[in-house]
Motif scaffolding. Structure first.
Motif, PDB file in Angstrom:
ATOM      1  N   THR A  11      44.358  96.264  86.564  1.00  0.00           N
ATOM      2  CA  THR A  11      44.370  97.426  85.661  1.00  0.00           C
ATOM      3  C   THR A  11      43.510  97.232  84.418  1.00  0.00           C
ATOM      4  OG1 THR A  11      46.404  96.646  84.585  1.00  0.00           O
ATOM      5  CG2 THR A  11      46.645  98.192  86.431  1.00  0.00           C
ATOM      6  N   PRO A  14      37.360  97.576  83.496  1.00  0.00           N
ATOM      7  CA  PRO A  14      36.817  98.739  82.787  1.00  0.00           C
ATOM      8  C   PRO A  14      36.262  99.780  83.743  1.00  0.00           C
ATOM      9  CG  PRO A  14      35.303  96.889  82.614  1.00  0.00           C
ATOM     10  CD  PRO A  14      36.541  96.366  83.280  1.00  0.00           C
ATOM     11  N   ARG A  15      36.103 100.976  83.248  1.00  0.00           N
ATOM     12  CA  ARG A  15      35.656 102.090  84.101  1.00  0.00           C
ATOM     13  C   ARG A  15      34.349 101.768  84.818  1.00  0.00           C
ATOM     14  NH1 ARG A  15      36.536 107.556  84.807  1.00  0.00           N
ATOM     15  NH2 ARG A  15      38.320 107.436  83.393  1.00  0.00           N
ATOM     16  N   GLU A  16      33.414 101.120  84.128  1.00  0.00           N
ATOM     17  CA  GLU A  16      32.108 100.802  84.732  1.00  0.00           C
ATOM     18  C   GLU A  16      32.124  99.461  85.467  1.00  0.00           C
ATOM     19  OE1 GLU A  16      29.580 102.759  84.836  1.00  0.00           O
ATOM     20  OE2 GLU A  16      30.219 104.328  83.440  1.00  0.00           O
ATOM     21  N   ARG A  43      43.922 101.022  88.204  1.00  0.00           N
ATOM     22  CA  ARG A  43      44.061 102.375  87.663  1.00  0.00           C
ATOM     23  C   ARG A  43      43.493 103.384  88.666  1.00  0.00           C
ATOM     24  NH1 ARG A  43      41.012 103.062  83.200  1.00  0.00           N
ATOM     25  NH2 ARG A  43      39.834 101.133  83.448  1.00  0.00           N
ATOM     26  N   VAL A  45      41.229 105.581  88.774  1.00  0.00           N
ATOM     27  CA  VAL A  45      39.779 105.738  88.877  1.00  0.00           C
ATOM     28  C   VAL A  45      39.153 104.702  89.808  1.00  0.00           C
ATOM     29  CG1 VAL A  45      39.275 104.267  86.860  1.00  0.00           C
ATOM     30  CG2 VAL A  45      37.678 106.095  87.516  1.00  0.00           C
ATOM     31  N   HIS A  46      39.820 103.558  89.973  1.00  0.00           N
ATOM     32  CA  HIS A  46      39.244 102.477  90.772  1.00  0.00           C
ATOM     33  C   HIS A  46      39.835 102.349  92.176  1.00  0.00           C
ATOM     34  CE1 HIS A  46      38.242 100.565  86.674  1.00  0.00           C
ATOM     35  NE2 HIS A  46      37.120 100.985  87.206  1.00  0.00           N
ATOM     36  N   THR A  61      48.286 102.036  93.029  1.00  0.00           N
ATOM     37  CA  THR A  61      47.727 102.766  91.892  1.00  0.00           C
ATOM     38  C   THR A  61      48.712 102.766  90.736  1.00  0.00           C
ATOM     39  OG1 THR A  61      46.488 104.192  93.401  1.00  0.00           O
ATOM     40  CG2 THR A  61      46.734 104.943  91.140  1.00  0.00           C
ATOM     41  N   ASP A  67      45.170 104.573  81.547  1.00  0.00           N
ATOM     42  CA  ASP A  67      43.813 104.679  80.998  1.00  0.00           C
ATOM     43  C   ASP A  67      43.819 104.454  79.492  1.00  0.00           C
ATOM     44  OD1 ASP A  67      42.588 105.113  83.420  1.00  0.00           O
ATOM     45  OD2 ASP A  67      42.535 107.289  83.223  1.00  0.00           O
ATOM     46  N   ARG A  72      48.481 100.818  78.691  1.00  0.00           N
ATOM     47  CA  ARG A  72      48.269  99.858  79.781  1.00  0.00           C
ATOM     48  C   ARG A  72      49.013  98.556  79.501  1.00  0.00           C
ATOM     49  NH1 ARG A  72      46.172  95.587  81.972  1.00  0.00           N
ATOM     50  NH2 ARG A  72      45.430  94.682  80.026  1.00  0.00           N
TER      51      ARG A  72
END
Length: 383
Positions: A11, A14-16, A43, A45-46, A61, A67, A72
């Protein structure tokens, strides 16, 4: 023999994705030992990405509200151990410094860097306070702590007292599907992605614009090289910087003041599929860091067949070995080393060949094997 159930907490990725994302991706996708029952929580998104790269693992998930960074951490202390108990996990792997205090099963924590202690000036006050606190707690209370280099283990032992953890070194690997000698088409795709003029050669840098990356010195060195070569009637390849802007205010101010005729491009994040062409297609890659926990861009550049110019600080010689070219990190030393490479194509070619051979020794299979050993050693007990 029953399988060993392991829960990996992804978790914090990072997003990128970034460095910790590449690490979690590389390790989990290679935890294929049939004696393991691998679970990964990420998370939302991943979730699709990790389900695709690690089909042998069960991907869970976390709530969407994770986020939020503070939330978190709250979930990590409450929801994560609850998930581990529900799954019957005997081992919880926390791959980014922090861990849940309430977990009573086997525990493994990864620390990526000890420079929060040794060189606090490279980090924001919030980050260094946060990560030094958690690093101490991990080293003093967890049964096994994994680090990516012997340099990081040595530095941790030097600056943290009362270490009880068994500190194990697991050098990172490189994804050969992404980082390989690029084709002509891949080099041209990278050129377009970096917005370089057609036919223009380039020198590549890959990394976040943060103080330890030494980007101001690199910009100064590059300007010196261009001036001296122009006086001799020689052209200089463009300098391209790929990576996110961090907190190096000096370097960012310099970048904001750049003019087009200075031949420096700030390309930002380049797509992963363009990185082999970007690194391997460069005249050489320069990574003038003042110190790293590992230095993944050096391995990725070597695997792409690049000649790499870097420094001997902390872990970087462990990574580069005899394949890299080394310099002191000052602007003058960088300028001299860059000029030397531009003036000696045969030297660059020999280091390209050595880089490919060196990179072959860094595999995610070997990294994962260290992790499996760590999981097995903590499975029977708790802290």
């Amino acid at each position: 023999m029953p399988q060993l159930t392991v829960l990996v907490d992804g978790t914090a990725v990072p997003r990128e994705l970034g460095g910790v994302g590449r690490y979690v991706e590389g390790v989990v996708s290679h935890l294929t030992d049939p004696a393991l029952d691998v679970h990964l929580v990420v998370r939302p998104v991943h979730a699709p990405h990790f389900a695709a790269v690690a089909p042998h693992a069960t991907v869970h998930t976390a709530p969407g509200w994770t986020d939020s960074v503070p939330l978190r951490f709250l979930w990590e202390q409450t929801g994560l151990p609850a998930l581990g108990r529900r799954l019957g996990a005997r081992v919880l792997h926390s791959p980014h410094y922090t861990f849940p205090f309430g977990w009573r099963g086997g525990s493994v924590v990864t620390l990526h860097d000890a420079t929060f202690f040794s060189n606090p000036e490279w980090h924001s006050r919030l980050k260094r306070t946060f990560f030094t606190w958690w690093s101490r707690r991990s080293l003093r209370s967890r049964p096994v702590v994994i680090v990516p280099s012997a340099a990081t283990a040595t530095e941790a032992a030097r600056v943290v007292t009362g270490i009880r953890a068994d500190v194990r070194v697991a050098p990172l690997g490189v994804d050969r599907a992404v980082f390989h000698e690029p084709s002509t088409a891949e080099v041209e795709d990278a050129r377009i992605a970096a917005t370089l003029p057609e036919g223009a050669p380039w020198i590549a840098f890959l990394g976040t614009i943060e103080p330890r990356k030494n980007v101001t010195a690199l910009l100064d060195a590059y300007a010196t090289v261009r001036t001296s070569r122009a006086a001799a009637g020689a052209d200089t390849p463009w300098l391209v910087l790929s990576g996110a802007r961090g907190w190096d205010e000096s370097a960012i101010a310099r970048l904001d003041a750049l003019q087009p005729d200075e031949h420096v491009i700030e390309a930002g994040y380049l797509p992963l599929e363009d990185l082999a062409g970007y690194l391997g297609g460069a005249e050489f890659v320069v990574y003038p860091s003042l110190g790293e926990g590992f230095g993944l861009p050096v391995v990725e550049a070597m695997a792409s067949g690049a000649c790499v110019l870097t420094t001997r600080r902390l872990s970087l010689p462990e990574v580069g070995g005899d394949a890299a070219v080394y310099t002191e990190p000052s602007a003058d030393a960088l300028a001299s080393a860059m000029t030397g490479l531009l003036d000696d194509p045969s030297l660059v070619a020999s280091h390209r060949a050595a880089a490919l051979a060196r990179a072959a020794s860094f595999t995610w299979e070997a990294t994962a094997a260290v992790h499996v050993g760590a999981y097995e050693s903590v499975a029977g007990g708790a802290r």
